[in-house]
Motif scaffolding. Structure first.
Motif, short mmCIF file in Angstrom:
data_model
loop_
_atom_site.label_atom_id
_atom_site.label_comp_id
_atom_site.label_asym_id
_atom_site.label_seq_id
_atom_site.Cartn_x
_atom_site.Cartn_y
_atom_site.Cartn_z
N GLU A 56 0.82 -1.21 0.00
CA GLU A 56 0.00 0.00 0.00
C GLU A 56 0.86 1.27 0.00
OE1 GLU A 56 -2.31 -0.75 3.51
OE2 GLU A 56 -4.00 -1.52 2.35
N LYS A 80 -6.72 -2.29 -3.58
CA LYS A 80 -7.53 -3.21 -2.78
C LYS A 80 -7.29 -4.63 -3.28
CE LYS A 80 -11.56 -2.71 -5.82
NZ LYS A 80 -12.98 -2.32 -5.91
N ALA A 134 -8.13 0.97 -6.40
CA ALA A 134 -9.27 1.29 -5.54
C ALA A 134 -9.68 2.74 -5.68
CB ALA A 134 -8.92 0.98 -4.08
#
Length: 268
Positions: free
Chosen positions: A186, A198, A223
């Motif tokens: 991330e 995601k 995402a």
């Protein structure tokens, strides 16, 4: 099994991985030395560190650590390890990568990082030991993440500053202290591309000798966010249609495998 300072009988055929700095001895760019010591154009190895690396195609592999710009091996030429990667023989490349990492470890751990005393090689494992303060060191392994990110029918690819011109790959980066692999995914994606992801899923791993990484491979989905490519890390990057990809890493690399997994074309 790794054995320090071990060498074969004079008439035993073996593979030889001769490392000088970060390059490897080859003949004709990608051919590794193979044969008996008595047949190869090598100098006497009495003054060279020799390490038994393992086996390749039922023959023992040995590492020779040569000096920088060593002209005693002038029958061949020292070339970057990536030449073996380009040749497509992943077994040889994997062992060459191990040889390069072992050479780097032994060359950079001659003295104790704690008290400065000269270190000694451990006989039964690949380690260096300080008999003054009992500090022991092992080859460094740096965990990294690498992730293939899709957005519908598109794949995020970027060109790194160390990539060949025109070569695109997926995002990667080192894991920082105190974070999980998923957190590293991330963070690195947000830092390098400015987006959020995601459905982060682990796929596979691969050792990578540039310089001493263990790549943990993931797939993920976009995402949120618009692309903002980090100019300090990357030259360019964009979303590419899975049917019209630019030049990508060769088969056998973890990047290529993750790309194939992400676009649903993994070979069974």
């Amino acid at each position: 099994m790794v054995k320090l300072y071990s060498r074969p009988a004079f008439d035993e055929p073996a593979w030889w991985f001769v490392i000088s700095a970060d390059q490897i001895l080859t003949f004709n760019d990608t051919q590794l030395p193979f044969g008996c010591l008595g047949e190869l154009p090598f100098p006497a190895l009495d003054d060279y560190p020799v390490v038994q690396l393992g086996e390749l195609r039922e023959r023992t592999c040995y590492l020779i650590i040569a000096d920088y710009l060593d002209d005693n091996f002038d029958a061949g030429e020292f070339k970057p390890l990536r030449n073996l990667l380009d040749a497509g023989d992943m077994e040889k490349f994997a062992l060459a990568g191990r040889a390069r990492q072992f050479s780097d470890f032994l060359s950079t751990h001659r003295f104790c990082g704690r008290c400065g005393t000269r270190m000694q090689a451990v006989d039964w494992e690949l380690a260096m030991h300080c008999h003054q303060c009992q500090h022991r060191c092992y080859p460094r392994v740096s965990p990294c993440i690498i992730v293939a990110i899709t957005k519908g029918e598109k794949l995020l690819l970027a060109q790194g500053k160390r990539h060949k011109p025109g070569m695109y790959s997926i995002l990667a980066g080192f894991v920082e202290a105190g974070e999980t692999l998923e957190q590293a995914v991330e963070r690195e994606v947000h830092e390098e591309a400015g987006i959020q992801v995601k459905n982060i899923q682990y796929q596979l791993s691969q050792p990578w000798p540039f310089p001493h990484s263990l790549m943990a491979g993931f797939t993920a989905e976009w995402a949120a966010g618009d692309l903002h490519i980090d100019p300090h890390e990357l030259v360019t990057g964009d979303w590419f249609s899975v049917d019209q990809l630019p030049a990508i890493p060769p088969p056998g690399t973890i990047a290529r495998t993750l790309i194939e997994k992400a676009i649903g074309k993994e070979k069974q």
